[in-house]
Design a protein around this motif. Sequence first.
Motif, PDB file in Angstrom:
ATOM      1  N   ILE A  70     -12.403   0.327   9.273  1.00 29.59           N
ATOM      2  CA  ILE A  70     -11.185   0.625   8.600  1.00 29.59           C
ATOM      3  C   ILE A  70      -9.740   0.787   9.401  1.00 29.59           C
ATOM      4  CG2 ILE A  70     -13.505   2.571   8.451  1.00 29.59           C
ATOM      5  CD1 ILE A  70     -12.751   4.255   9.417  1.00 29.59           C
ATOM      6  N   ILE A  71      -9.293   1.578   8.916  1.00 29.91           N
ATOM      7  CA  ILE A  71      -7.783   1.941   9.330  1.00 29.91           C
ATOM      8  C   ILE A  71      -8.285   2.902  10.569  1.00 29.91           C
ATOM      9  CG2 ILE A  71      -5.300   1.808   9.194  1.00 29.91           C
ATOM     10  CD1 ILE A  71      -5.445   0.745   6.256  1.00 29.91           C
ATOM     11  N   HIS A  72      -7.536   2.412  11.433  1.00 29.18           N
ATOM     12  CA  HIS A  72      -7.519   3.356  12.886  1.00 29.18           C
ATOM     13  C   HIS A  72      -8.785   4.288  13.212  1.00 29.18           C
ATOM     14  CE1 HIS A  72      -2.891   2.828  12.537  1.00 29.18           C
ATOM     15  NE2 HIS A  72      -2.925   3.013  11.496  1.00 29.18           N
ATOM     16  N   PRO A  73      -9.774   3.384  13.352  1.00 30.92           N
ATOM     17  CA  PRO A  73     -10.965   3.862  13.457  1.00 30.92           C
ATOM     18  C   PRO A  73     -10.734   4.940  14.928  1.00 30.92           C
ATOM     19  CG  PRO A  73     -11.274   1.653  14.480  1.00 30.92           C
ATOM     20  CD  PRO A  73      -9.984   1.564  13.555  1.00 30.92           C
ATOM     21  N   GLY A  74     -11.230   5.846  14.688  1.00 29.17           N
ATOM     22  CA  GLY A  74     -11.462   6.838  16.276  1.00 29.17           C
ATOM     23  C   GLY A  74     -10.430   7.606  16.863  1.00 29.17           C
ATOM     24  N   VAL A  75      -9.326   7.544  15.498  1.00 32.04           N
ATOM     25  CA  VAL A  75      -8.778   8.745  15.955  1.00 32.04           C
ATOM     26  C   VAL A  75      -7.743   9.551  15.477  1.00 32.04           C
ATOM     27  CG1 VAL A  75      -7.482   6.047  17.234  1.00 32.04           C
ATOM     28  CG2 VAL A  75      -6.405   7.050  15.300  1.00 32.04           C
ATOM     29  N   TRP A  76      -6.513  10.296  16.440  1.00 28.35           N
ATOM     30  CA  TRP A  76      -6.132  11.471  15.384  1.00 28.35           C
ATOM     31  C   TRP A  76      -5.200  11.144  13.892  1.00 28.35           C
ATOM     32  CZ3 TRP A  76      -8.584  16.117  15.705  1.00 28.35           C
ATOM     33  CH2 TRP A  76      -9.023  16.431  17.081  1.00 28.35           C
ATOM     34  N   GLY A  77      -5.318  11.485  13.437  1.00 29.77           N
ATOM     35  CA  GLY A  77      -4.282  10.704  11.863  1.00 29.77           C
ATOM     36  C   GLY A  77      -3.847  12.204  11.593  1.00 29.77           C
ATOM     37  N   LEU A  78      -2.639  12.270  10.884  1.00 32.62           N
ATOM     38  CA  LEU A  78      -3.320  12.953   9.558  1.00 32.62           C
ATOM     39  C   LEU A  78      -3.985  12.988   8.134  1.00 32.62           C
ATOM     40  CD1 LEU A  78       1.105  12.943   9.220  1.00 32.62           C
ATOM     41  CD2 LEU A  78      -0.043  15.339  10.450  1.00 32.62           C
ATOM     42  N   PHE A  79      -3.667  14.059   7.561  1.00 35.95           N
ATOM     43  CA  PHE A  79      -4.466  14.198   6.523  1.00 35.95           C
ATOM     44  C   PHE A  79      -3.481  13.574   5.378  1.00 35.95           C
ATOM     45  CE2 PHE A  79      -7.496  17.171   8.416  1.00 35.95           C
ATOM     46  CZ  PHE A  79      -8.863  16.865   8.172  1.00 35.95           C
ATOM     47  N   GLY A  80      -4.637  12.861   4.156  1.00 33.58           N
ATOM     48  CA  GLY A  80      -3.640  12.313   2.995  1.00 33.58           C
ATOM     49  C   GLY A  80      -4.847  11.067   2.407  1.00 33.58           C
ATOM     50  N   GLY A  81      -4.055   9.650   2.033  1.00 38.98           N
ATOM     51  CA  GLY A  81      -4.681   8.923   1.744  1.00 38.98           C
ATOM     52  C   GLY A  81      -4.025   7.403   0.244  1.00 38.98           C
ATOM     53  N   HIS A  82      -4.632   7.268  -0.121  1.00 42.61           N
ATOM     54  CA  HIS A  82      -3.696   6.377  -0.809  1.00 42.61           C
ATOM     55  C   HIS A  82      -3.814   6.798  -2.557  1.00 42.61           C
ATOM     56  CE1 HIS A  82      -5.653   3.010   2.311  1.00 42.61           C
ATOM     57  NE2 HIS A  82      -4.780   2.763   1.623  1.00 42.61           N
ATOM     58  N   LEU A  83      -2.619   5.962  -3.202  1.00 45.35           N
ATOM     59  CA  LEU A  83      -1.789   6.939  -4.956  1.00 45.35           C
ATOM     60  C   LEU A  83      -2.851   5.743  -5.471  1.00 45.35           C
ATOM     61  CD1 LEU A  83       0.808   7.666  -3.224  1.00 45.35           C
ATOM     62  CD2 LEU A  83       1.869   7.026  -4.702  1.00 45.35           C
ATOM     63  N   GLU A  84      -2.981   6.451  -6.391  1.00 47.82           N
ATOM     64  CA  GLU A  84      -4.147   6.328  -7.494  1.00 47.82           C
ATOM     65  C   GLU A  84      -3.684   5.994  -8.750  1.00 47.82           C
ATOM     66  OE1 GLU A  84      -8.521   8.521  -7.553  1.00 47.82           O
ATOM     67  OE2 GLU A  84      -8.725   8.007  -5.889  1.00 47.82           O
ATOM     68  N   GLY A  85      -3.302   4.667  -9.801  1.00 49.21           N
ATOM     69  CA  GLY A  85      -3.018   4.285 -10.497  1.00 49.21           C
ATOM     70  C   GLY A  85      -1.443   5.052 -10.797  1.00 49.21           C
ATOM     71  N   GLU A  86      -1.631   5.584 -11.805  1.00 53.49           N
ATOM     72  CA  GLU A  86       0.515   6.342 -12.128  1.00 53.49           C
ATOM     73  C   GLU A  86       0.172   7.604 -11.025  1.00 53.49           C
ATOM     74  OE1 GLU A  86       2.519   4.459 -13.723  1.00 53.49           O
ATOM     75  OE2 GLU A  86       0.173   2.912 -13.737  1.00 53.49           O
ATOM     76  N   GLU A  87      -0.267   7.571 -10.221  1.00 53.23           N
ATOM     77  CA  GLU A  87      -0.179   8.945  -9.600  1.00 53.23           C
ATOM     78  C   GLU A  87       1.209   9.285  -8.893  1.00 53.23           C
ATOM     79  OE1 GLU A  87      -4.073  10.931  -7.887  1.00 53.23           O
ATOM     80  OE2 GLU A  87      -3.094   9.301  -6.670  1.00 53.23           O
ATOM     81  N   THR A  88       1.637  10.733  -8.856  1.00 53.04           N
ATOM     82  CA  THR A  88       3.123  10.747  -8.075  1.00 53.04           C
ATOM     83  C   THR A  88       2.229  10.628  -6.905  1.00 53.04           C
ATOM     84  OG1 THR A  88       3.052  13.140  -8.186  1.00 53.04           O
ATOM     85  CG2 THR A  88       3.857  11.886  -9.883  1.00 53.04           C
ATOM     86  N   PRO A  89       2.923  10.319  -5.887  1.00 53.62           N
ATOM     87  CA  PRO A  89       2.546  10.811  -4.503  1.00 53.62           C
ATOM     88  C   PRO A  89       2.111  12.054  -3.690  1.00 53.62           C
ATOM     89  CG  PRO A  89       4.844   9.645  -4.336  1.00 53.62           C
ATOM     90  CD  PRO A  89       4.718   9.997  -5.965  1.00 53.62           C
ATOM     91  N   GLU A  90       2.984  12.813  -5.103  1.00 53.65           N
ATOM     92  CA  GLU A  90       2.733  14.730  -3.809  1.00 53.65           C
ATOM     93  C   GLU A  90       1.331  14.971  -4.916  1.00 53.65           C
ATOM     94  OE1 GLU A  90       4.760  19.210  -4.737  1.00 53.65           O
ATOM     95  OE2 GLU A  90       5.964  17.683  -5.895  1.00 53.65           O
ATOM     96  N   LEU A  91       1.222  14.621  -6.658  1.00 49.67           N
ATOM     97  CA  LEU A  91      -0.306  14.857  -6.562  1.00 49.67           C
ATOM     98  C   LEU A  91      -1.605  14.135  -6.163  1.00 49.67           C
ATOM     99  CD1 LEU A  91       0.234  14.619 -10.640  1.00 49.67           C
ATOM    100  CD2 LEU A  91      -0.527  16.995  -9.377  1.00 49.67           C
ATOM    101  N   ILE A 145       0.414  -1.305  -0.431  1.00 43.07           N
ATOM    102  CA  ILE A 145       0.269  -0.469   0.026  1.00 43.07           C
ATOM    103  C   ILE A 145       0.762   1.130   0.214  1.00 43.07           C
ATOM    104  CG2 ILE A 145      -1.682   1.267   0.782  1.00 43.07           C
ATOM    105  CD1 ILE A 145      -2.579  -1.406   2.453  1.00 43.07           C
ATOM    106  N   GLN A 146       0.238   2.432  -0.809  1.00 43.47           N
ATOM    107  CA  GLN A 146       1.399   3.258  -0.707  1.00 43.47           C
ATOM    108  C   GLN A 146       0.640   4.575  -0.346  1.00 43.47           C
ATOM    109  OE1 GLN A 146       4.583   3.341  -2.632  1.00 43.47           O
ATOM    110  NE2 GLN A 146       4.309   2.825  -3.819  1.00 43.47           N
ATOM    111  N   VAL A 147       1.043   5.542   0.439  1.00 46.87           N
ATOM    112  CA  VAL A 147       0.031   6.731   0.887  1.00 46.87           C
ATOM    113  C   VAL A 147       0.458   8.035   0.674  1.00 46.87           C
ATOM    114  CG1 VAL A 147      -1.711   5.191   2.613  1.00 46.87           C
ATOM    115  CG2 VAL A 147      -0.146   6.220   3.530  1.00 46.87           C
ATOM    116  N   SER A 148       0.312   8.725   0.979  1.00 42.14           N
ATOM    117  CA  SER A 148       0.528  10.270   1.322  1.00 42.14           C
ATOM    118  C   SER A 148      -0.092  11.185   2.104  1.00 42.14           C
ATOM    119  CB  SER A 148       0.746  11.150  -0.638  1.00 42.14           C
ATOM    120  OG  SER A 148       1.450  10.622  -1.088  1.00 42.14           O
TER     121      SER A 148
END
Length: 140
Positions: A26-47, A2-5
């Motif tokens: 869901i992963i880490h339910p009910g806890v504080w975390g950073l905003f972000g998510g999974h890379l889709e397709g050929e997306e770069t981490p920044e995009l 899994i790749q996330v930004s």
Amino acid sequence: MIQVSLAILYREGKFLFQLRDNIPGIIHPGVWGLFGGHLEGEETPELCLKRELIEEIGYQVSDLVLFKEYGDSLVNRFVFYAPLTVDLSQLVLNEGWDMGLLTTENIKAGECYSHKAGMVRLIGTPHQRILLDFITQKLI
């Protein structure tokens, strides 16, 4: 793997966190975390992160700086940082239970009170480690 930004967004010495939905399964339910998510397709981490921030809080960020890449056997996390240039009231929470600007003290303690939840909620362990690492390096 899994790749996330993830985004470390900071404003006035505090860091923007999302209180994840408290939904079993869901992963880490009910806890504080950073905003972000999974890379889709050929997306770069920044995009990916720019897309996720628009989807999750309606925030368009221009200049992201890569902080570090954190990997384990399941997840590879690309962590970027940038200033939060708008007031919290200008963000629209489209995903998650709550959001807030957490202090360094909250992060060190590993928990923060949520007005929407009406209780203290934990900070997700990987997110706490990332922020403690970031704070130690004093990049802002």
